[in-house]
Design a protein around this motif. Sequence first.
Motif, PDB file in Angstrom:
ATOM      1  N   ARG A  96       0.834  -1.208   0.000  1.00 52.81           N
ATOM      2  CA  ARG A  96       0.000   0.000   0.000  1.00 52.81           C
ATOM      3  C   ARG A  96       0.864   1.252   0.000  1.00 52.81           C
ATOM      4  NH1 ARG A  96      -2.996  -3.454   3.354  1.00 52.81           N
ATOM      5  NH2 ARG A  96      -2.009  -2.632   5.248  1.00 52.81           N
ATOM      6  N   ALA A  97       1.982   1.221   0.733  1.00 53.76           N
ATOM      7  CA  ALA A  97       2.876   2.375   0.763  1.00 53.76           C
ATOM      8  C   ALA A  97       3.461   2.644  -0.626  1.00 53.76           C
ATOM      9  CB  ALA A  97       4.004   2.144   1.761  1.00 53.76           C
ATOM     10  N   VAL A  98       3.804   1.589  -1.364  1.00 56.71           N
ATOM     11  CA  VAL A  98       4.335   1.743  -2.719  1.00 56.71           C
ATOM     12  C   VAL A  98       3.290   2.381  -3.628  1.00 56.71           C
ATOM     13  CG1 VAL A  98       5.064   0.474  -4.782  1.00 56.71           C
ATOM     14  CG2 VAL A  98       6.033  -0.108  -2.554  1.00 56.71           C
ATOM     15  N   MET A  99       2.045   1.931  -3.523  1.00 56.63           N
ATOM     16  CA  MET A  99       0.974   2.503  -4.341  1.00 56.63           C
ATOM     17  C   MET A  99       0.771   3.984  -4.019  1.00 56.63           C
ATOM     18  SD  MET A  99      -0.353   0.310  -6.484  1.00 56.63           S
ATOM     19  CE  MET A  99      -1.899   1.125  -6.859  1.00 56.63           C
ATOM     20  N   LYS A 100       0.818   4.311  -2.747  1.00 54.82           N
ATOM     21  CA  LYS A 100       0.622   5.707  -2.342  1.00 54.82           C
ATOM     22  C   LYS A 100       1.783   6.580  -2.806  1.00 54.82           C
ATOM     23  CE  LYS A 100      -2.211   4.358   1.614  1.00 54.82           C
ATOM     24  NZ  LYS A 100      -2.237   4.127   3.074  1.00 54.82           N
ATOM     25  N   CYS A 101       2.993   6.035  -2.787  1.00 52.51           N
ATOM     26  CA  CYS A 101       4.148   6.780  -3.291  1.00 52.51           C
ATOM     27  C   CYS A 101       3.986   7.054  -4.786  1.00 52.51           C
ATOM     28  CB  CYS A 101       5.427   5.992  -3.044  1.00 52.51           C
ATOM     29  SG  CYS A 101       6.042   6.047  -1.346  1.00 52.51           S
ATOM     30  N   TYR A 102       3.500   6.071  -5.512  1.00 59.94           N
ATOM     31  CA  TYR A 102       3.301   6.267  -6.950  1.00 59.94           C
ATOM     32  C   TYR A 102       2.280   7.375  -7.207  1.00 59.94           C
ATOM     33  CZ  TYR A 102       2.116   5.547 -11.818  1.00 59.94           C
ATOM     34  OH  TYR A 102       1.876   5.754 -13.167  1.00 59.94           O
ATOM     35  N   ARG A 103       1.197   7.388  -6.432  1.00 57.57           N
ATOM     36  CA  ARG A 103       0.183   8.432  -6.615  1.00 57.57           C
ATOM     37  C   ARG A 103       0.771   9.811  -6.303  1.00 57.57           C
ATOM     38  NH1 ARG A 103      -3.188   4.653  -3.527  1.00 57.57           N
ATOM     39  NH2 ARG A 103      -4.355   3.354  -5.000  1.00 57.57           N
ATOM     40  N   ALA A 104       1.565   9.891  -5.255  1.00 59.77           N
ATOM     41  CA  ALA A 104       2.202  11.172  -4.917  1.00 59.77           C
ATOM     42  C   ALA A 104       3.126  11.618  -6.046  1.00 59.77           C
ATOM     43  CB  ALA A 104       2.985  11.041  -3.616  1.00 59.77           C
ATOM     44  N   PHE A 105       3.886  10.697  -6.588  1.00 61.13           N
ATOM     45  CA  PHE A 105       4.792  10.990  -7.706  1.00 61.13           C
ATOM     46  C   PHE A 105       4.003  11.483  -8.916  1.00 61.13           C
ATOM     47  CE2 PHE A 105       6.942   9.658 -11.581  1.00 61.13           C
ATOM     48  CZ  PHE A 105       8.259  10.028 -11.372  1.00 61.13           C
ATOM     49  N   ARG A 106       2.949  10.778  -9.241  1.00 58.89           N
ATOM     50  CA  ARG A 106       2.130  11.115 -10.419  1.00 58.89           C
ATOM     51  C   ARG A 106       1.399  12.436 -10.243  1.00 58.89           C
ATOM     52  NH1 ARG A 106      -2.987   7.570 -10.545  1.00 58.89           N
ATOM     53  NH2 ARG A 106      -3.424   9.045  -8.859  1.00 58.89           N
ATOM     54  N   ASP A 107       0.781  12.640  -9.107  1.00 59.65           N
ATOM     55  CA  ASP A 107      -0.097  13.795  -8.923  1.00 59.65           C
ATOM     56  C   ASP A 107       0.655  15.112  -8.767  1.00 59.65           C
ATOM     57  OD1 ASP A 107      -2.092  11.946  -9.027  1.00 59.65           O
ATOM     58  OD2 ASP A 107      -2.693  12.112  -6.922  1.00 59.65           O
ATOM     59  N   THR A 108       1.942  15.050  -8.423  1.00 55.61           N
ATOM     60  CA  THR A 108       2.704  16.279  -8.194  1.00 55.61           C
ATOM     61  C   THR A 108       3.650  16.616  -9.342  1.00 55.61           C
ATOM     62  OG1 THR A 108       4.408  15.059  -6.965  1.00 55.61           O
ATOM     63  CG2 THR A 108       2.591  16.028  -5.690  1.00 55.61           C
ATOM     64  N   ASP A 109       3.587  15.856 -10.437  1.00 51.32           N
ATOM     65  CA  ASP A 109       4.494  16.057 -11.579  1.00 51.32           C
ATOM     66  C   ASP A 109       5.953  15.932 -11.159  1.00 51.32           C
ATOM     67  OD1 ASP A 109       2.634  16.554 -13.728  1.00 51.32           O
ATOM     68  OD2 ASP A 109       2.199  18.470 -12.774  1.00 51.32           O
ATOM     69  N   ALA A 110       6.217  14.951 -10.296  1.00 49.96           N
ATOM     70  CA  ALA A 110       7.593  14.710  -9.857  1.00 49.96           C
ATOM     71  C   ALA A 110       8.361  13.972 -10.944  1.00 49.96           C
ATOM     72  CB  ALA A 110       7.604  13.897  -8.567  1.00 49.96           C
ATOM     73  N   ASN A 111       9.678  14.139 -10.957  1.00 49.22           N
ATOM     74  CA  ASN A 111      10.498  13.294 -11.829  1.00 49.22           C
ATOM     75  C   ASN A 111      11.425  12.393 -11.016  1.00 49.22           C
ATOM     76  OD1 ASN A 111      12.553  15.138 -11.089  1.00 49.22           O
ATOM     77  ND2 ASN A 111      12.186  16.370 -12.911  1.00 49.22           N
ATOM     78  N   LEU A 112      11.427  12.569  -9.682  1.00 43.57           N
ATOM     79  CA  LEU A 112      12.169  11.662  -8.809  1.00 43.57           C
ATOM     80  C   LEU A 112      11.539  11.639  -7.430  1.00 43.57           C
ATOM     81  CD1 LEU A 112      14.714   9.919  -8.047  1.00 43.57           C
ATOM     82  CD2 LEU A 112      15.777  12.067  -7.351  1.00 43.57           C
ATOM     83  N   LEU A 113      11.379  10.435  -6.896  1.00 36.79           N
ATOM     84  CA  LEU A 113      10.999  10.245  -5.497  1.00 36.79           C
ATOM     85  C   LEU A 113      11.913   9.145  -4.971  1.00 36.79           C
ATOM     86  CD1 LEU A 113       7.391   9.776  -4.039  1.00 36.79           C
ATOM     87  CD2 LEU A 113       9.403   8.671  -3.091  1.00 36.79           C
ATOM     88  N   GLU A 114      12.705   9.468  -3.980  1.00 34.14           N
ATOM     89  CA  GLU A 114      13.658   8.484  -3.432  1.00 34.14           C
ATOM     90  C   GLU A 114      13.510   8.403  -1.922  1.00 34.14           C
ATOM     91  OE1 GLU A 114      18.215   7.483  -4.392  1.00 34.14           O
ATOM     92  OE2 GLU A 114      17.976   9.353  -3.269  1.00 34.14           O
ATOM     93  N   ILE A 115      13.342   7.179  -1.415  1.00 38.22           N
ATOM     94  CA  ILE A 115      13.267   6.932   0.017  1.00 38.22           C
ATOM     95  C   ILE A 115      14.418   6.002   0.371  1.00 38.22           C
ATOM     96  CG2 ILE A 115      11.892   6.013   1.912  1.00 38.22           C
ATOM     97  CD1 ILE A 115       9.383   6.651   0.289  1.00 38.22           C
ATOM     98  N   ASN A 116      15.413   6.560   1.049  1.00 42.57           N
ATOM     99  CA  ASN A 116      16.608   5.784   1.375  1.00 42.57           C
ATOM    100  C   ASN A 116      17.151   6.226   2.734  1.00 42.57           C
ATOM    101  OD1 ASN A 116      18.753   4.026   1.178  1.00 42.57           O
ATOM    102  ND2 ASN A 116      20.020   5.433  -0.033  1.00 42.57           N
TER     103      ASN A 116
END
Length: 391
Positions: free
Chosen positions: A179-199
């Motif tokens: 579920r966290a992966v799906m939510k990260c994808y939505r955040a990436f898509r909805d904000t016009d991001a070109n990178l989201l990194e969690i490390n």
Amino acid sequence: MNIHEYQAKKILAQYGVPVPRGGVAHSATGAIYQANELGGDKWIVKAQVHSGARGKAGGVKLCESPKEISQFCDQFLGNNLVTNQTGPEGKMVSSIYVEEATDIIKELYFSIVLDRATQKVTLVVSTEGGMDIEQVAEEMPEKINKIRIDPSVGMQPFQARQLVFTLGLPNEAIGSASRAVMKCYRAFRDTDANLLEINPLVLTSGNKVLALDAKMSFDANALYRRPEIFEFHDKTQQDIREINAAEHDLNYIGLEGNIGCLINGAGLAMATMDMIQHAGGEPANFLDIGGGASAQRVATSIELVLSDENVEAILVNIFAGINRCDWVAQGIVDLLNKRDIDIPLVVRLSGTNVEKGQKILRDSGKKVITAETLSDAAHTVVAEWKKSTGK
């Protein structure tokens, strides 16, 4: 456009991605207040700059008392943090993020990146969290798993589960991680991001996953429709030359060479920088003055290039279409009438009104070196740079 960790976590939290509780502060007093609000007796204190590898540079610390928090703030607030990604000058720390300590069982890596080559969104995971992903890719490529998402279809739940299964998580954590992966994808898509990194993305003792760190960058061309994202823009983290260029609607990127470039058109700019390197030099910047540049715009662009103290020669390369060579030449002469330039200035003009432009330069009586072709211009500016510097 890049944003700070605490800003990225704010976005992720809005989409339901689990993140540790924390608060941002701009003073030692504020940081201690945030720690008291969080409660507990241990806190993670982080210097906020647009750079990775902060921990290796001392910019992330586990503090066990208000005194330690205060000492950390005194060390970093108002000073530059130098990491292996900032260059020797470092970046100014103007805010501190105080976060509750987390009981970590396992550190993982997760990112989403826009893959322009395939025109798809690529999700990357690894069991080797906390390390530079470039190092993992080089030393342990088998530890990296990827899936590609067609943005016209979007990410499906089975794809999230497929990716999570590669991380070897306990069964109790598979659902929440997916579920966290799906939510990260939505955040990436909805904000016009070109990178989201969690490390790292961490697994806690309660079999929960938390985004312990977060980095996001966004497509600058889409910010007009994302004003809430643009509000996160921090000019203190940006090259002052790029800020000045943006104020004049110029496309400028600072590089590490000595030969300043003033060119119209991104393609010609790239070709010119390649040719400078082929001739034995190093470009100091990418600067596209765009179409229809006035004499004033040209003069402003040269001033911008000269503001870089590393510039030891300048190449102006214009192929005029919408632009006019006489405008460019007049801008160069106008600047030279106002100030002396004691470094080599090589100008190559071609296209609309080229004869008028060349005449303006010849009749000016100023020390301007002209060239006929791109190759000639690049080799000439490199030769003049070497001659004037003795390199």
